[in-house]
Design a protein around this motif. Sequence first.
Motif, short mmCIF file in Angstrom:
data_model
loop_
_atom_site.label_atom_id
_atom_site.label_comp_id
_atom_site.label_asym_id
_atom_site.label_seq_id
_atom_site.Cartn_x
_atom_site.Cartn_y
_atom_site.Cartn_z
N SER A 434 0.82 -1.23 0.07
CA SER A 434 0.00 0.02 0.04
C SER A 434 0.90 1.35 -0.15
O SER A 434 0.60 2.09 -0.62
N TYR A 437 2.49 1.56 -3.39
CA TYR A 437 1.45 2.08 -4.44
C TYR A 437 1.22 3.54 -4.43
O TYR A 437 1.25 4.29 -5.42
N TRP A 440 4.02 5.93 -5.59
CA TRP A 440 3.90 5.98 -7.05
C TRP A 440 2.67 6.50 -7.55
O TRP A 440 2.93 7.89 -8.47
N SER A 462 -5.76 2.27 -3.06
CA SER A 462 -5.54 1.00 -3.52
C SER A 462 -5.65 1.09 -5.06
O SER A 462 -6.18 2.09 -5.60
N ILE A 463 -5.42 -0.02 -5.95
CA ILE A 463 -5.66 -0.09 -7.39
C ILE A 463 -7.10 0.10 -7.58
O ILE A 463 -7.58 0.58 -8.76
N ALA A 487 1.71 1.02 -11.42
CA ALA A 487 2.25 1.53 -9.94
C ALA A 487 1.96 0.50 -8.97
O ALA A 487 2.94 0.05 -8.25
N PHE A 488 0.97 -0.46 -9.42
CA PHE A 488 0.79 -1.62 -8.67
C PHE A 488 1.99 -2.78 -8.83
O PHE A 488 2.41 -3.44 -7.96
N ALA A 491 4.89 -1.67 -6.96
CA ALA A 491 4.64 -1.77 -5.33
C ALA A 491 4.91 -3.50 -5.05
O ALA A 491 5.54 -3.63 -4.14
#
Length: 552
Positions: A434, A437, A440, A462-463, A487-488, A491
């Motif tokens: 988290s 993520y 970013w 969160s995504i 980004a995910f 992470a």
Amino acid sequence: MSAVGSEAPPCSTVPEAVHRRRWAILAVLMLSLLIVVLDNSILNVAMKTIATPPPTGLGATHSQLEWAVNSYTLVFAGLLFTSGLLADRLGRKRVLLAGLVLFGAGSVLAGLSESPGELIAFRALMGVGGALVMPSTLAVLMNVFERDEQPRAMGIWTGGVGVAIAVGPATGGLLLEHFWWGSVFMVNVPIVIAALIAMAVLVPESRDPAPGRPDVPGVLLSVAGLVLLVYGIIKGGQLADFTDPEVLLTVGGGLAVLAGFVLHERRSRHPALDVRYFREPAFSAAVTAVALVFFALMGVTFFMVFYTQSVRGYTPFQTGLLLLPLAASQLFFASRAELAVKRFGARATCTAGLLAVAATMAAFVLLGTDTPIWVLEVLFVVQGAGMAHVTPPVTVTIMQALPREKAGSGSAVNNIFRQVGGALGVAVLGSLLSAAYRGWIDGELAGVPGLSEGDRRAAGESIEATRALAERMGPAGRTLAERADEAFVHAMHVTVAASAAVTLAGAVVVAWFMPGRPGASEGKGEREWRRLPEGPAERAVDGALDDARPRG
């Protein structure tokens, strides 16, 4: 496969009537184990659906999803000490039956939850039931199998975790495609009913003829310490700042309470956890290994669901199928780990297994937004094989370190470190995911026009939250959705690198402290440790079990 003792007793210590039906009893114990592990593996697949706004899901946030997992595991872990003692005192079969009833009731209530808060609360109730079930299954196993058959039986028992991992995601995905999200909990009910009937008929009663008293202060200290510690870790992920005063205070408070727990256990005449066992390096290395394996497993399955569904676009059922190689590999190799231990010793086998887990965790950095999916499947196979060569040997080490009449307490030690490792895996890796993520995606969200500070923070949690914002933006949000995927993945790479480092450290501990090949030279202390289970107390509980066996 024993890492703790290799000599069988000269004569049978299990009543003949029990001995004849030992494999049927193991099957019933596996059924009880199945529902406890199955529930967590199903829940992992349902995470994305539960995060979806009503009426499809509950609209749970990332932190609420973590607590849906951790409310169960923390209650489970906190009560394992006492449940093991209760099983030794009141009878393992009686405690097993009570645990199954509570678990079934909690499953029904969780499936009918109308808010994330209710789900978290009823998951905690399920944790109470699971805490009564898990130690008793392994304790009964130790009392219905002779010592020379215990390694094989425990290999099958640990392989049952692989069965649950295999059945859970695919079953959960299938249910989610045809029913509402609560069906992933309702599926436990028929299994609970079948287990209750079979257990009442087949499983013998056994107990410790000289049990200690439940350690209520110790239990309260352990629960409070774990809750504070994991809450602080989760809060650090939410804030993307592990130096925040609130995070430091809760984490520090949790560590202080756990330190108080250890001091209390050392002074208590009837400790929930006899910390003297940890003076033996092999025992400490074994519990460290089992904690790290489940740290990696629970952490990976938690974020891998979002990678396969959110980034790669697979359905919940397809995600369950993608997890099958991990489970199948673990199931296949768990029953064969005994051969590796006999040939190479527990130290080499467990070290190689942890190195394989660490290598696969590091190799997850190869995964991107368009990596061929077969790469993930190969990594799952290797990781499952590595885990399978760790859990059976360390379980044998832990369980055969204790007298048979203390099997409930020994099982509690084994399972507490499984569950704490899994809880910390979700908390630590989930929070790190988290934080990475948010670090970013915040830059991308800053460029979205007309977005308030509160909406920006919510969208960066969160995504799924970022993708929801991108959908509301229409065609203009396509770029933001792509950036969310990137980004995910970034992470996830940070998270798996940290997990690989922790697992590698565990391999070093195991290589240094675990016992070597059976029959190899050993010091006086280790020889005494190996002889520990074979005392008068073991013969006393054998008599108690004989008195409790069915007549006629």
